[in-house]
Design a protein around this motif. Structure first.
Motif, short mmCIF file in Angstrom:
data_model
loop_
_atom_site.label_atom_id
_atom_site.label_comp_id
_atom_site.label_asym_id
_atom_site.label_seq_id
_atom_site.Cartn_x
_atom_site.Cartn_y
_atom_site.Cartn_z
N LEU A 215 0.83 -1.21 0.00
CA LEU A 215 0.00 0.00 0.00
C LEU A 215 0.87 1.26 0.00
O LEU A 215 0.66 2.16 -0.81
CB LEU A 215 -0.92 0.01 1.23
N LYS B 135 2.67 2.65 -3.18
CA LYS B 135 1.88 3.25 -4.27
C LYS B 135 2.17 4.74 -4.36
O LYS B 135 2.00 5.33 -5.41
CB LYS B 135 0.39 2.99 -4.05
N ASP B 136 2.60 5.33 -3.26
CA ASP B 136 3.00 6.74 -3.23
C ASP B 136 4.15 6.88 -2.23
O ASP B 136 3.98 7.39 -1.13
CB ASP B 136 1.82 7.64 -2.84
N ARG C 25 -5.06 -7.38 1.78
CA ARG C 25 -4.93 -6.03 1.22
C ARG C 25 -5.37 -4.99 2.25
O ARG C 25 -6.45 -5.08 2.80
CB ARG C 25 -5.78 -5.87 -0.03
N LYS D 79 -6.36 -1.11 3.01
CA LYS D 79 -6.92 0.04 2.29
C LYS D 79 -6.43 1.36 2.87
O LYS D 79 -6.27 2.34 2.17
CB LYS D 79 -8.44 -0.02 2.34
N TYR E 92 -2.72 7.47 5.90
CA TYR E 92 -2.66 7.35 4.44
C TYR E 92 -3.78 6.41 4.03
O TYR E 92 -4.00 5.39 4.68
CB TYR E 92 -1.31 6.80 3.97
N GLU F 198 -6.04 4.81 0.48
CA GLU F 198 -6.26 4.65 -0.95
C GLU F 198 -7.76 4.87 -1.17
O GLU F 198 -8.57 3.99 -0.90
CB GLU F 198 -5.84 3.23 -1.33
#
Length: 150
Positions: free
Chosen positions: A16, A19-20, A53, A55, A68, A70
């Protein structure tokens, strides 16, 4: 479901955060340097319906909170964790996440204060850079350096 994260959650957490990675630099660095089980830091994660996963995540590092997410997330549940800590100094994150926290009555001042502080810091850095006559690096400089180190 939001729960405290531990070493077994490292792979989905990093999936996760990466992703950034620029935005999540502090969370990534703290996990890499300190792991999960420290008294001065905690990590919570909001799991997706699909197994494995995450989120949304939130780091507490002393009195600073770095969430943080998503997309949309359960801001009320994360805000509850911030309130329960009793030692909140700062809430830092992306504008989208801070906007969500800004809707929660107990977190409004924190999110607004951080955004204002970040804007002031960016402006101060920009003024310093202009005084120092710094120049933006171009791709050609990167190519030159990368060829030297091959």
């Amino acid at each position: 479901m939001i729960r405290k994260l531990n070493e077994a959650d490292r792979i989905p957490l990093m999936a996760l955060l990466h992703k950034d990675p620029a935005l999540n630099l502090f969370i990534i660095g703290d996990v890499e340097n300190f792991g999960f089980e420290r008294d001065f830091m905690e990590l919570w994660g909001r799991w997706m319906n699909r197994p494995g996963r995450i989120k949304a995540v939130m780091l507490r590092f002393y009195g600073s909170f770095l969430p943080y997410a998503e997309g949309s997330f359960d801001v009320e549940r994360f805000a509850e964790l911030v309130r329960k800590s009793g030692k909140t100094e700062m809430l830092s994150g992306s504008s989208h996440v801070l906007r969500e926290f800004g809707q929660v009555p107990d977190c409004q001042g924190l999110a607004t204060e951080v955004v204002a502080r970040l804007c002031a810091d960016v402006l101060m850095c920009w003024k310093r850079a202009r005084r120092m006559n710094l120049q933006k690096a171009g791709v050609h400089r990167y190519r030159t350096w990368s060829m030297l180190y091959k």
